[in-house]
Scaffold this motif. Structure first.
Motif, PDB file in Angstrom:
ATOM      1  N   LYS A  17      -2.680  32.999 -46.076  1.00 43.47           N
ATOM      2  CA  LYS A  17      -2.772  31.521 -45.664  1.00 43.47           C
ATOM      3  C   LYS A  17      -1.458  30.744 -45.732  1.00 43.47           C
ATOM      4  O   LYS A  17      -1.492  29.580 -45.142  1.00 43.47           O
ATOM      5  CB  LYS A  17      -3.621  30.738 -46.920  1.00 43.47           C
ATOM      6  N   GLU A  18      -0.418  31.321 -46.047  1.00 44.02           N
ATOM      7  CA  GLU A  18       0.929  30.774 -45.578  1.00 44.02           C
ATOM      8  C   GLU A  18       1.681  30.990 -44.333  1.00 44.02           C
ATOM      9  O   GLU A  18       2.680  30.611 -44.033  1.00 44.02           O
ATOM     10  CB  GLU A  18       2.005  31.121 -47.006  1.00 44.02           C
ATOM     11  N   TYR A  22      -1.835  31.518 -39.516  1.00 44.18           N
ATOM     12  CA  TYR A  22      -3.100  30.926 -40.084  1.00 44.18           C
ATOM     13  C   TYR A  22      -2.717  29.244 -39.824  1.00 44.18           C
ATOM     14  O   TYR A  22      -3.606  28.782 -39.245  1.00 44.18           O
ATOM     15  CB  TYR A  22      -2.846  30.876 -41.715  1.00 44.18           C
ATOM     16  N   ASN A  56      -8.879   9.531 -41.579  1.00 42.58           N
ATOM     17  CA  ASN A  56      -7.858  10.472 -41.882  1.00 42.58           C
ATOM     18  C   ASN A  56      -7.422  10.877 -40.498  1.00 42.58           C
ATOM     19  O   ASN A  56      -7.956  10.951 -39.468  1.00 42.58           O
ATOM     20  CB  ASN A  56      -8.500  11.586 -42.659  1.00 42.58           C
ATOM     21  N   ILE A  79      -8.721  24.193 -44.129  1.00 45.29           N
ATOM     22  CA  ILE A  79      -8.243  23.100 -44.951  1.00 45.29           C
ATOM     23  C   ILE A  79      -8.111  21.796 -44.167  1.00 45.29           C
ATOM     24  O   ILE A  79      -7.958  20.555 -44.397  1.00 45.29           O
ATOM     25  CB  ILE A  79      -7.261  23.401 -45.817  1.00 45.29           C
ATOM     26  N   ASN A  82     -11.004  20.164 -42.433  1.00 49.16           N
ATOM     27  CA  ASN A  82     -11.860  19.131 -43.394  1.00 49.16           C
ATOM     28  C   ASN A  82     -11.308  17.960 -43.838  1.00 49.16           C
ATOM     29  O   ASN A  82     -11.747  17.448 -44.716  1.00 49.16           O
ATOM     30  CB  ASN A  82     -11.952  20.441 -44.603  1.00 49.16           C
ATOM     31  N   GLN A  83     -10.037  17.517 -43.564  1.00 50.05           N
ATOM     32  CA  GLN A  83      -9.347  16.203 -43.559  1.00 50.05           C
ATOM     33  C   GLN A  83     -10.070  15.148 -42.887  1.00 50.05           C
ATOM     34  O   GLN A  83     -10.459  14.122 -43.292  1.00 50.05           O
ATOM     35  CB  GLN A  83      -7.902  16.315 -43.016  1.00 50.05           C
ATOM     36  N   PRO A 107      -0.745  22.805 -44.115  1.00 55.29           N
ATOM     37  CA  PRO A 107      -1.709  22.711 -45.367  1.00 55.29           C
ATOM     38  C   PRO A 107      -0.886  22.179 -46.389  1.00 55.29           C
ATOM     39  O   PRO A 107      -1.147  21.366 -47.275  1.00 55.29           O
ATOM     40  CB  PRO A 107      -2.054  24.216 -45.464  1.00 55.29           C
ATOM     41  N   ILE A 110      -1.385  18.605 -46.768  1.00 61.25           N
ATOM     42  CA  ILE A 110      -2.463  18.121 -47.383  1.00 61.25           C
ATOM     43  C   ILE A 110      -2.449  18.206 -48.974  1.00 61.25           C
ATOM     44  O   ILE A 110      -2.958  17.544 -49.679  1.00 61.25           O
ATOM     45  CB  ILE A 110      -3.847  19.109 -46.707  1.00 61.25           C
ATOM     46  N   MET A 111      -2.211  19.481 -49.207  1.00 62.93           N
ATOM     47  CA  MET A 111      -1.783  19.632 -50.885  1.00 62.93           C
ATOM     48  C   MET A 111      -1.131  18.567 -51.420  1.00 62.93           C
ATOM     49  O   MET A 111      -1.642  18.215 -52.544  1.00 62.93           O
ATOM     50  CB  MET A 111      -1.357  21.056 -51.018  1.00 62.93           C
ATOM     51  N   LYS A 113      -1.107  15.623 -51.065  1.00 61.95           N
ATOM     52  CA  LYS A 113      -1.939  14.308 -51.597  1.00 61.95           C
ATOM     53  C   LYS A 113      -2.818  14.513 -52.348  1.00 61.95           C
ATOM     54  O   LYS A 113      -3.388  13.517 -52.803  1.00 61.95           O
ATOM     55  CB  LYS A 113      -2.739  14.113 -50.079  1.00 61.95           C
ATOM     56  N   PHE A 114      -2.782  15.785 -52.987  1.00 64.04           N
ATOM     57  CA  PHE A 114      -3.764  15.930 -54.170  1.00 64.04           C
ATOM     58  C   PHE A 114      -2.928  15.378 -55.413  1.00 64.04           C
ATOM     59  O   PHE A 114      -2.113  15.842 -55.884  1.00 64.04           O
ATOM     60  CB  PHE A 114      -4.130  17.485 -54.474  1.00 64.04           C
ATOM     61  N   GLU A 115      -3.619  14.530 -56.100  1.00 60.22           N
ATOM     62  CA  GLU A 115      -3.421  13.951 -57.414  1.00 60.22           C
ATOM     63  C   GLU A 115      -3.944  14.699 -58.472  1.00 60.22           C
ATOM     64  O   GLU A 115      -5.100  14.490 -58.763  1.00 60.22           O
ATOM     65  CB  GLU A 115      -3.664  12.362 -57.272  1.00 60.22           C
TER      66      GLU A 115
END
Lengths: 117, 395
Positions: A17-18, A22, A56, A79, A82-83, A107, A110-111, A113-115
């Motif tokens: 996925k990195e 992808y 978004n 991912i 899905n934003q 990606p 996006i990650m 932004k996860f708190e």
């Protein structure tokens, strides 16, 4: 816009996925040639998509594809897209696009932004 | 061996000296991943051994006041059953991806309100196949060649050339539609369903006249028809009753069945186990003793109603809309999964488990309801069943 599946994306999702593959397959907006012309877009142009469902935004690269529906655009389920979707409809949503240039969203953007709790 | 890369559960896979034979590229990728991934257990940011990670998971579950289990669609039935038992013991919530995708179809089938059949019956008997809002070329790469269009079935020896008719209803020209004898591009699925009902009843539809007449004429000529409904159909429907009405009408014309195009290898298994246990498919609260959409994993996250989540074989951080996925990180997250994922990046406890069909044997229920047994191919990793049993015994 519609959300689809792509077997090559599924393959690389299993393996890495990195990887650039992808990210490339996830951060691509597929459109028909005639629709690209309407927006003055060419292959590889980077556009910002803003979902009217949640406001978004993402930056993705445009690619010509006859598999895209006429008058619409298409992204592979990931991912990134899905934003932009809402829980009411994971497959279709309305969005605005504008040509912006620069790099595509990754990606890790996006990650970030996860708190955490 | 069995491939658990998608809901086809292909049973003709051979693994020889590290080479995978017969699988599609999704299957090969899954099997190679199982062979090559080195994933380390983690507890609260520290690398630990597997048993320590399980102990930490148990502690978090024991300390939880609002506990939920999510995922489970990629693990064998025994692991799913233990997870259901854990949810029951903890009076927790349990849900899987079916609440967002094929659950609405599976429920109609389990309640016998929609006629379904097996993929083997389709292979042997179907002369009319319709993919609606599904693109198996990309989602289930061997579906078309093993079961629906290309195989020589018992009563369909002339195959796709003469015996079989393939139609696709979609919003676009998919790769699958390019193989079909008829593609119908629709903007509004419900409008086209109504048109088909109208034509089947001898009435003139208000839209899609030519396509609806052509499709109904073809169905009338067939002996055994089947519709495979994908996510495109699922999200194009606001009322499942309309689809049921259409299928009833088609059964007045010929023998006609419906099979959902679920992607997860054992989603149907989870639905059937929970259904057998509590009479519901998903989104179940053992505390309240009922299923409700407010108990779906996405609803619970939206309301920030859960403090600890056990996620088994799923990556909801990647697969749910961001507004909902972002709430996952606010809870204690315990993840059982064979490989790193976006969810593993935010999980408090990560317990690597084996890939079903490779490191774990057992049974799954294919999307058409057929139970498929499989053996473990290697026994080097801990299984979901082992971890869940440890948790279930401890709580």
């Amino acid at each position: 816009m519609i959300v689809t599946r792509d077997v090559f994306h599924s393959e690389v999702r299993e393996t890495d996925k990195e990887s650039d593959s992808y990210i490339e397959l996830s951060a691509t907006l597929y459109m028909r040639e005639e629709d690209m012309k309407k927006f003055d877009l060419g292959d590889g142009d980077v556009v910002e998509i803003t979902s009217t469902a949640n406001n978004n935004s993402l930056r993705v690269s445009v690619k010509n594809s006859n598999e895209a529906p006429p008058g619409k655009a298409m992204m592979v389920n990931s991912i990134l897209v899905n934003q932009l979707v809402s829980i009411e409809n994971l497959k279709r949503f309305k969005a605005k696009i504008k040509k912006v240039g620069g790099n595509v969203t990754r990606p890790e953007d996006i990650m970030a932004k996860f708190e955490r709790k | 061996m069995i491939c658990t890369g998608c809901a086809c559960l292909c049973d003709d896979i051979e693994l020889e000296n590290g080479k995978v034979h017969n699988a599609c590229i999704k299957g090969v990728a899954l099997i190679k991943k199982a062979q090559n991934t080195h994933f380390t257990p983690v507890a609260d940011g520290r690398k630990v051994d597997g048993e320590k990670a399980i102990d930490e998971a148990i502690t978090k579950i024991q300390n939880s006041e609002n506990f939920a289990i999510y995922g489970l669609d990629t693990v064998p039935l025994r692991a799913q059953q233990i997870a259901i038992d854990i949810a029951k013991k903890t009076e927790g919530y349990i849900d899987d991806a079916s609440s967002l995708c094929m659950g609405v179809f599976v429920e109609e089938i389990l309640l016998e309100r929609i006629k379904s059949t097996t993929l083997e019956e389709v292979r042997d008997r179907a002369d009319f196949t319709l993919y609606w809002g599904a693109d198996p070329f990309n989602s289930h790469p061997r579906h078309i060649s093993r079961f629906t269009y290309y195989p020589r079935g018992q009563f369909r020896q002339k195959g796709w050339e003469e015996d079989r008719y393939l139609a696709v209803v979609d919003i676009r020209e998919s790769y699958t539609s390019k193989l079909a004898k008829k593609i119908i591009m629709v903007e509004n699925d419900e409008e086209f369903i109504q048109s088909l009902i109208d034509v089947a009843n001898g009435n003139t539809p208000s839209a899609y006249l030519r396509d609806a007449v052509e499709l109904i004429t073809r169905i009338k000529k067939s002996e055994f028809g089947v519709m495979f409904g994908g996510l495109g159909l699922r999200y194009g429907l606001s009322d499942i009753g309309l689809l049921k009405n259409l299928l009833d009408e088609l059964n007045n014309l010929t023998e006609f069945y419906f099979i959902p195009m679920g992607c997860h290898p054992n989603m149907r298994g989870f639905n059937e186990l929970l259904f057998a246990s509590v009479g519901e498919l998903n989104s179940y609260s053992f505390r309240d003793g009922i299923r409700d959409s407010t108990f779906s994993f996405s609803s619970l996250l939206t309301k920030e109603q859960i403090d600890t989540i056990l996620i088994v074989g799923a990556d909801p951080v990647a697969s749910l809309p961001f507004e909902i996925a972002s709430k996952i990180a606010k809870a204690n997250v315990i993840l059982l999964d064979p490989c790193p994922s976006y969810t593993s990046k935010i999980a408090d406890v990560v317990i690597p488990t084996s890939v079903s069909g490779i490191g774990a044997g057992g049974e799954m229920i294919r999307i058409d309801g057929k139970k498929i047994k499989f053996e473990a191919h290697s026994l080097e990793e801990i299984t979901d069943e082992y971890v869940l049993k440890r948790i279930e015994e401890a709580i």
